[in-house]
Write an enzyme that holds these catalytic residues in place. Structure first.
Site, PDB file in Angstrom:
ATOM      1  CG  ASP A  48       0.454  -2.171 -31.497  1.00 19.11           C
ATOM      2  OD1 ASP A  48      -0.153  -1.255 -30.933  1.00 19.11           O
ATOM      3  OD2 ASP A  48      -0.119  -3.140 -32.040  1.00 19.11           O
ATOM      4  CE1 TYR A 138      -9.442   4.488 -22.735  1.00 19.71           C
ATOM      5  CE2 TYR A 138     -10.892   5.522 -21.124  1.00 19.71           C
ATOM      6  CZ  TYR A 138      -9.623   5.215 -21.573  1.00 19.71           C
ATOM      7  OH  TYR A 138      -8.527   5.637 -20.851  1.00 19.71           O
ATOM      8  CE  LYS A 142      -7.748   2.826 -19.650  1.00 22.07           C
ATOM      9  NZ  LYS A 142      -6.300   2.798 -19.336  1.00 22.07           N
TER      10      LYS A 142
END
Length: 312
Positions: A48, A138, A142
């Site tokens: 992960d 998303y 970022k």
């Protein structure tokens, strides 16, 4: 030069791994979650990517990190806060890796971000100097990762390079491009024969070439670059190009874009409609001028390569 590549089993990461493995002066260490193997690449299994991940073994002796691993989709109805999950991987995981890389003596950290940091629609091409306007969770994650990386850079001195690509296409590309290809392959009639927008894309081979240019180019240090093919298409032209590359009929019929936007809004799909019908252009002149880079292949060649394996 030893390079650590994260996300090497993903669409972009696998293409980067293949390109780097062909270079005799680069030793590649690739982090993978599954049991995938990559020829001529040393594999490090990482379960992960989070704030708790220990990268010490992978970073030993490393000169450069190329970070493509990211959480791109979160199911909203599984009881998990989507933004928290995006942040766990894309922000906390990225910054944890960057800090450990700096402590290990890595000289440069290359982060693949998203044009979504700039926004999802425009009337004039985006540039690196535009005020960020992240669209969606998303893109928000970022952008937060980018801000955190600049703080790590200020604190540690590690060089940071950020690349924001628009839609990336190539053989077996996932996401929106893959969905369009599926529709064309199935011969589904689409009401997209009269769309006069302009959208920037980037062939995966062009994006990989830009990334490789940024590995050790002195002028790339501490810079943000937008990626693209340098040739924009309307959605209609893209679908026609895909159909031509597949040797299939495009089966497009003409419906005014205003009608499509109205219908999509009525059914709660306005964001989806914007991606198909709106314009999103990027200006790649900074990469051209500062790095002397130009996309090595055209849109036509990029689309042809998407399907060349089917011809064999």
């Amino acid at each position: 030069m030893k390079v650590l590549l994260t996300g090497a089993s993903g669409f972009l990461g696998s293409h980067i791994a293949k390109a780097l493995a062909s270079k005799p002066d680069i030793a590649v260490v690739a982090s993978l979650r599954g049991a995938v193997s990559v020829p001529n690449v040393q594999i490090v299994r990482v379960a992960d990517v989070s704030a708790m991940t220990d990268w010490s073994d992978a970073l030993y002796g490393t000169h450069l990190v190329i970070h493509t691993a990211a959480r791109a989709h979160v199911i909203k109805d599984n009881g998990v806060d989507p933004l928290a999950e995006y942040r766990r991987v894309n922000v906390d995981g990225t910054l944890n890796l960057a800090r450990q890389a700096a402590e290990a003596g890595v000289s440069r950290f290359l982060f693949v971000s998203s044009i979504g940091v700039n926004g999802n629609i425009n009337s004039t091409p985006f540039t690196e100097d535009d005020e960020p306007n992240p669209c969606g969770l998303y893109a928000q994650s970022k952008w937060e990762a980018e801000q955190g990386l600049w703080e790590v850079q200020r604190q540690t001195g590690i060089e940071v390079v950020i690349i924001r690509p628009p839609l990336v296409y190539g053989p077996n590309a996932p996401g929106n491009f893959g969905s369009l290809v599926k529709r064309v392959a199935q011969g589904v009639p689409l009401p997209l024969g009269a769309i006069y927008n302009s959208r920037s894309l980037v062939a995966v081979d062009n994006l990989v070439d830009l990334i490789i240019n940024c590995i050790d180019h002195p002028a790339a240090a501490n810079q943000v670059f937008l990626a693209g093919d340098g040739q924009d298409l309307s959605t209609t032209e893209l679908l026609q190009g895909v159909a031509k590359a597949m040797d299939k009929p495009s089966r497009l019929f003409r419906v005014p874009s205003s009608w499509l936007i109205f219908g999509a809004t009525f059914f709660g799909k306005r964001i989806v409609a914007q991606k198909l019908l709106g314009s999103l252009q990027v200006d790649i002149s900074k990469a051209r001028n500062l790095l002397g880079w130009k996309p090595p292949i055209s849109v036509e060649e990029g689309l042809r390569r998407c399907f060349e394996s089917r011809e064999r």
